[in-house]
Scaffold this motif. Structure first.
Motif, PDB file in Angstrom:
ATOM      1  N   LYS E  21       0.845  -1.204   0.000  1.00 46.27           N
ATOM      2  CA  LYS E  21       0.000   0.000   0.000  1.00 46.27           C
ATOM      3  C   LYS E  21       0.878   1.251   0.000  1.00 46.27           C
ATOM      4  O   LYS E  21       0.570   2.254   0.656  1.00 46.27           O
ATOM      5  CB  LYS E  21      -0.952   0.010   1.201  1.00 46.27           C
ATOM      6  CG  LYS E  21      -1.961  -1.134   1.208  1.00 46.27           C
ATOM      7  CD  LYS E  21      -2.803  -1.102   2.497  1.00 46.27           C
ATOM      8  CE  LYS E  21      -3.643  -2.351   2.649  1.00 46.27           C
ATOM      9  NZ  LYS E  21      -4.774  -2.422   1.721  1.00 46.27           N
ATOM     10  N   GLU E  23       2.396   4.597  -1.198  1.00 51.00           N
ATOM     11  CA  GLU E  23       1.999   5.724  -2.024  1.00 51.00           C
ATOM     12  C   GLU E  23       3.084   5.983  -3.071  1.00 51.00           C
ATOM     13  O   GLU E  23       4.278   5.971  -2.746  1.00 51.00           O
ATOM     14  CB  GLU E  23       1.787   6.972  -1.172  1.00 51.00           C
ATOM     15  CG  GLU E  23       0.633   7.824  -1.667  1.00 51.00           C
ATOM     16  CD  GLU E  23       0.316   8.957  -0.724  1.00 51.00           C
ATOM     17  OE1 GLU E  23      -0.762   9.555  -0.854  1.00 51.00           O
ATOM     18  OE2 GLU E  23       1.147   9.258   0.154  1.00 51.00           O
ATOM     19  N   ARG E  37      -2.099   5.159  -4.434  1.00 50.50           N
ATOM     20  CA  ARG E  37      -1.656   3.779  -4.259  1.00 50.50           C
ATOM     21  C   ARG E  37      -2.116   2.980  -5.481  1.00 50.50           C
ATOM     22  O   ARG E  37      -3.142   3.284  -6.079  1.00 50.50           O
ATOM     23  CB  ARG E  37      -2.260   3.180  -2.992  1.00 50.50           C
ATOM     24  CG  ARG E  37      -1.658   3.766  -1.715  1.00 50.50           C
ATOM     25  CD  ARG E  37      -2.253   3.170  -0.475  1.00 50.50           C
ATOM     26  NE  ARG E  37      -3.677   3.481  -0.336  1.00 50.50           N
ATOM     27  CZ  ARG E  37      -4.673   2.628  -0.540  1.00 50.50           C
ATOM     28  NH1 ARG E  37      -4.418   1.371  -0.884  1.00 50.50           N
ATOM     29  NH2 ARG E  37      -5.934   2.998  -0.397  1.00 50.50           N
TER      30      ARG E  37
END
Lengths: 70, 70, 70, 70, 70, 70
Positions: E21, E23, E37
């Motif tokens: 997850k 970014e 994401r």
């Protein structure tokens, strides 16, 4: 003759504009907006003819969008 | 020799400009507009020759449109 | 009919927007942002229809991103 | 060795520039104009060498046109 | 299901960002920089989800680079 | 593993920069100039690592040229 997928909806849509002698706007990757009628299409190009009957070969790779002229 | 589909209308249209020694305008993805006669074409390139007899290899991937010089 | 991989998640996501008549924003390589509903898609193009019911053929090669209109 | 179609006129034209150590101008999609001699070519790239003997790998996909330096 | 080469290091690197997850910043050919994401990837697209949970389909052909957000 | 033509001179040139931990400049279609060392390459991407050890996935389709940093 060259292989050309005439079953594709997009190819047929263009073929219809051709038959209807519909004036279209053609937006290109260079941001140019060409106006004219579609004269023929093949695997590589669209041939556009303008109001002065001048023909322009437009490469498919340069196409962004096409719509009927308002 | 290289495979080259001479049945394509767009290839034949260019071949006709070549035979007619027709001066053409060639719009490229960089927004350059080259003027000259088509000297030869192959799968990857067009070869353009200008009025000073200078040759320029233009890659097909860079082609946007071509029309006879007005 | 034309070959069209309807198993691709991206193709199905677009198909879902189509069914939901979801208005979408379509960013193109020319930096244009088109807004409309997806009318159909094929191997080469998306067909977008705007609020005035005007249809625009958008070539896949010109697509950058697509998102539901906020 | 990699497959490389040395029969293509465009490939042979580049090969001739290489043999002649001809200085060339290379226009790229970013509008950059590189000047140098062609050191080698393969399927993906041209390798250019400038007057300071520095080598630059140029990807074919980025090529717009090439001509002998005037 | 669609063919998708999960052995490619680049595909696996993206899959790892997805699992973590993480970014990421995604630079596109239009010079847009998207942040979000990775939600899924397929042969044609990456699906990005931003902090407001909005999803954006990004076409692979429009990708320039991707890096973890600093 | 993915098919990857390690016989191509351009692929081997990049592999040599990788082994030599040579800092390179990478020009992209967006006109960005990235600087770093090549960490790995596959069919789709180069992975660049900068002086802060940050990794960036660069898609091959976005590559214009690469040269050793002066």
């Amino acid at each position: 003759m060259a292989e050309f997928n005439t079953d594709l909806p997009s190819v047929r849509a263009i073929q219809q504009f051709l038959k209807d002698k519909q004036e279209v706007e053609l937006k290109l990757v260079t941001d140019d907006l060409l106006v004219g009628r579609i004269f023929w299409q093949d695997n590589d190009c669209l041939c556009l003819v303008d109001q002065y009957d001048q023909k322009t070969l437009v490469w498919r790779q340069a196409l962004v969008y096409l719509k009927p002229k308002a």
